[in-house]
Design an enzyme around this catalytic site. Structure first.
Site, PDB file in Angstrom:
ATOM      1  N   LYS A 274       0.840  -1.200   0.000  1.00 35.05           N
ATOM      2  CA  LYS A 274       0.000   0.000   0.000  1.00 35.05           C
ATOM      3  C   LYS A 274       0.873   1.247   0.000  1.00 35.05           C
ATOM      4  O   LYS A 274       2.061   1.194   0.321  1.00 35.05           O
ATOM      5  CB  LYS A 274      -0.871   0.022   1.271  1.00 35.05           C
ATOM      6  CG  LYS A 274      -1.966  -1.024   1.323  1.00 35.05           C
ATOM      7  CD  LYS A 274      -2.784  -0.855   2.609  1.00 35.05           C
ATOM      8  CE  LYS A 274      -3.835  -1.940   2.756  1.00 35.05           C
ATOM      9  NZ  LYS A 274      -4.895  -1.887   1.728  1.00 35.05           N
ATOM     10  N   ARG A 348      -9.524 -12.202   2.335  1.00 35.77           N
ATOM     11  CA  ARG A 348     -10.246 -13.367   1.789  1.00 35.77           C
ATOM     12  C   ARG A 348      -9.437 -14.647   1.954  1.00 35.77           C
ATOM     13  O   ARG A 348     -10.007 -15.731   2.045  1.00 35.77           O
ATOM     14  CB  ARG A 348     -10.611 -13.094   0.317  1.00 35.77           C
ATOM     15  CG  ARG A 348      -9.442 -12.768  -0.547  1.00 35.77           C
ATOM     16  CD  ARG A 348      -9.816 -11.948  -1.791  1.00 35.77           C
ATOM     17  NE  ARG A 348     -10.161 -10.554  -1.455  1.00 35.77           N
ATOM     18  CZ  ARG A 348     -10.613  -9.679  -2.326  1.00 35.77           C
ATOM     19  NH1 ARG A 348     -10.802 -10.027  -3.593  1.00 35.77           N
ATOM     20  NH2 ARG A 348     -10.906  -8.449  -1.946  1.00 35.77           N
TER      21      ARG A 348
HETATM   22  N1  BES Z   1      -7.879  -4.087   4.493  1.00 33.47           N
HETATM   23  C1  BES Z   1      -8.052  -3.752   3.127  1.00 33.47           C
HETATM   24  C2  BES Z   1      -9.410  -3.082   2.866  1.00 33.47           C
HETATM   25  C3  BES Z   1      -9.599  -1.717   3.447  1.00 33.47           C
HETATM   26  C4  BES Z   1      -9.284  -0.592   2.727  1.00 33.47           C
HETATM   27  C5  BES Z   1     -10.182  -1.559   4.689  1.00 33.47           C
HETATM   28  C6  BES Z   1      -9.496   0.671   3.255  1.00 33.47           C
HETATM   29  C7  BES Z   1     -10.387  -0.296   5.229  1.00 33.47           C
HETATM   30  C8  BES Z   1     -10.060   0.810   4.499  1.00 33.47           C
HETATM   31  C9  BES Z   1      -7.981  -5.012   2.278  1.00 33.47           C
HETATM   32  O1  BES Z   1      -7.131  -5.986   2.742  1.00 33.47           O
HETATM   33  C10 BES Z   1      -7.478  -4.602   0.933  1.00 33.47           C
HETATM   34  O2  BES Z   1      -6.401  -4.100   0.854  1.00 33.47           O
HETATM   35  N2  BES Z   1      -8.282  -4.855  -0.119  1.00 33.47           N
HETATM   36  C11 BES Z   1      -7.902  -4.509  -1.439  1.00 33.47           C
HETATM   37  C12 BES Z   1      -8.312  -5.632  -2.354  1.00 33.47           C
HETATM   38  C13 BES Z   1      -7.807  -5.488  -3.766  1.00 33.47           C
HETATM   39  C14 BES Z   1      -6.300  -5.564  -3.798  1.00 33.47           C
HETATM   40  C15 BES Z   1      -8.420  -6.564  -4.629  1.00 33.47           C
HETATM   41  C16 BES Z   1      -8.629  -3.220  -1.810  1.00 33.47           C
HETATM   42  O3  BES Z   1      -9.790  -3.055  -1.454  1.00 33.47           O
HETATM   43  O4  BES Z   1      -8.000  -2.374  -2.420  1.00 33.47           O
HETATM   44 MN    MN Z   2      -5.129  -5.670   2.189  1.00 35.13          MN
END
Ligand code: BES
Ligand code: MN
Ligand code: ZN
Length: 495
Positions: A274, A348
């Site tokens: 990230k 997931r």
């Molecule tokens: N923990 C994050 C989701 C999240 C984002 C929660 C912002 C709270 C605030 C999750 O693990 C994630 O990073 N999801 C990705 C999935 C994608 C890479 C398919 C996302 O939502 O960008």
């Molecule tokens: Mn994530």
């Protein structure tokens, strides 16, 4: 500081019509009647809506006018809006009352004679007040609640019993939610998987009706939880899994629910890292785990006649020599394989294992809670959670529960056609679809593969898991959104 909430019957003379409830704020000690008599503030014998308006009281629920005197206690008039029976309004009144009280003790005058649901109203006021008084920095000073009937003789004993019961329930509910908020607000450097497991064990492990197991890495490997191990293997912090079982009446057949919570104690994204900005609040990513454990603990303290299997995979998603790489394939507990094309779609992967375990139990329904996708936040924002459900009954039960708790949920579709978005050439599925398309639906569809066709619901709470400022009874930071809805749902099942 301890704070005393006194919930009492209100004298006819102070009975308000529908727009306000009077709240007395003082140093404690004096009864409300004395408090008002000695307040040094000229209060008419009947507080009409018009008089309240003249004092500057607005119609907006929770708006407050504080009447101060030099010597006596402070009196806060708090608006109930148009509906003096709505529990949501009373929760907001509780929050305003606590804010008006500041460091002082607080007593709330309740018009129990005209209330249709004195227990529910008392619960809501106390819940709102204690939720609003949560403070991470001063956690040790969390408020306590005492019910002291004061004022005119209570109309009937049964009303007073209702009030006492409501206050007790409100205090238990808020305490459990605030416990979860504390775990979530704790820095990820402190609340590692190991420490989070210990915190949960400290609370649930001592409960006579809860059996708790904490699985270490060797057990997790033995049990073939390949998704959880794959996410955790980049971190120096060892992975854990908490398995708690609440069974108040062993041998008796009770409704049985499996709860699964995402417990990523920090989500850096892994090798698919990230941005610094995107990482700032990622200590929140274990909300689901804290929430299902708080709900289980609360169900037990409320003595709900249900069985719960609560499962929380706990891990960090960081980088390291051993980290899972984009393109790696993981084998989940139920034997299915997942090609990890983005290590940031880790929730997931660990929930796949958690749900597989849940599907092996005899549970009648499985519910998971997760801060799963940024897309959920994009589509519904921070005040509404996404509900996905494999059957309408379960969806409706959860929507009903959500309307009672005030935690808004919106049902989203499980679009079968999108299954093709995460087909893999080398495994049973990929861990992502075609961003930026329908990200929260893809996440839910992937989870569904691990539920063995059982009644299942998924709460994606990425947005509402945090509040960027205080509003109503919600405090800034962690919200533990959905603890109260889960417990409302479980209460309904139990009765
Ligand atoms: N923990 C994050 C989701 C999240 C984002 C929660 C912002 C709270 C605030 C999750 O693990 C994630 O990073 N999801 C990705 C999935 C994608 C890479 C398919 C996302 O939502 O960008
Ligand atoms: Mn994530
Ligand atoms: Zn995550």
């Amino acid at each position: 500081m301890s704070r005393t909430a006194r919930v009492s019957s209100i004298k006819e003379a102070l009975l308000l019509p529908t727009i306000a409830v009077p709240v007395v704020v003082g140093e404690g000690g004096a009864t409300l009647d004395e408090a008002i008599a000695n307040s040094g503030i000229a209060i008419p014998s009947s507080l009409s809506s018009e008089w309240c308006r003249q004092q500057g009281l607005k119609r907006d629920v929770g708006s407050t006018v504080v009447l101060r005197s030099v010597t006596g206690p402070t009196i806060a008039l708090i608006s109930l809006g148009d509906d003096d029976q709505s529990t949501t309004n009373y929760r907001l009144v509780g929050a305003s009352a606590v804010r008006a009280a500041g460091e002082n003790s607080l007593a709330v005058l309740l018009p129990t004679e005209v209330m249709k649901d004195p227990a529910g109203v008392s619960q809501a006021i106390v819940e709102g007040a204690l939720l609003a008084s949560y403070n991470f920095k001063n956690h040790d000073t969390l408020s306590s609640v005492d019910v002291v009937p004061v004022g005119a003789p209570l109309p009937t004993v049964s009303v007073h019993d209702d009030v006492t019961r409501g206050v007790e329930r409100g205090a238990l509910v808020a305490e459990a939610v605030n416990w979860a908020k504390f775990l979530i607000d704790s820095p990820a450097g402190d609340m590692t998987p190991r420490n989070l497991a210990s915190e949960i064990e400290e609370r649930l492990g001592v409960d006579a009706h809860i059996e708790m197991e904490v699985w270490t890495e060797s057990k997790i490997r033995e049990e073939r939880l390949g998704g959880l191990l794959g996410v955790g293997q980049g971190s120096a912090q060892p992975t854990r899994l908490v398995y708690a079982t609440y069974d108040p009446e062993p041998g008796v057949s009770l409704p049985h629910v499996a709860l699964v919570g995402k417990g990523v104690t920090f989500d850096s994204g892994g090798l698919s890292m990230k941005s610094p900005e995107g990482m700032m609040a990622m200590k929140t990513d274990m909300s689901g785990a804290a929430i299902v454990m708080a709900a289980t603990s609360l169900a037990s303290r409320l003595g709900l006649r249900v069985r719960i299997s609560a499962i929380a995979p706990l891990t960090e998603n960081t980088v390291g020599d051993k980290a899972t790489k984009p393109g790696d394939v993981l084998t989940i507990r139920n034997g299915m394989t997942i090609e990890v094309l983005n290590t940031d779609a880790e929730g997931r992967l660990i929930l796949a294992d958690g749900l597989s375990l849940a599907a092996e139990t005899s549970a009648d329904a499985i519910i998971d809670v997760a801060t799963l996708t940024g897309a959920q936040n994009v589509s519904l924002g921070d005040e509404v959670g996404a509900l996905f459900a494999s059957c309408d009954d379960l969806a409706d039960q959860l929507l009903d529960a959500s309307s009672r708790s005030g935690e808004a949920l919106w049902r989203m579709p499980l679009v079968d056609g999108y299954e093709s978005h995460f087909e893999s050439d080398i495994a049973d599925m990929k861990n992502m679809g075609k961003p930026p398309r329908a990200g929260s639906i893809i996440g839910a569809l992937i989870l569904r593969r691990f539920t063995a066709g059982k009644p299942w619901a998924h709460l994606d709470i990425a947005g509402p898991s945090r509040a960027d400022g205080a509003r109503g009874y919600t405090t800034k930071g962690a919200t533990a959104f959905s603890v109260r809805t889960l417990v409302e749902y479980l209460s309904a099942l139990a009765s």
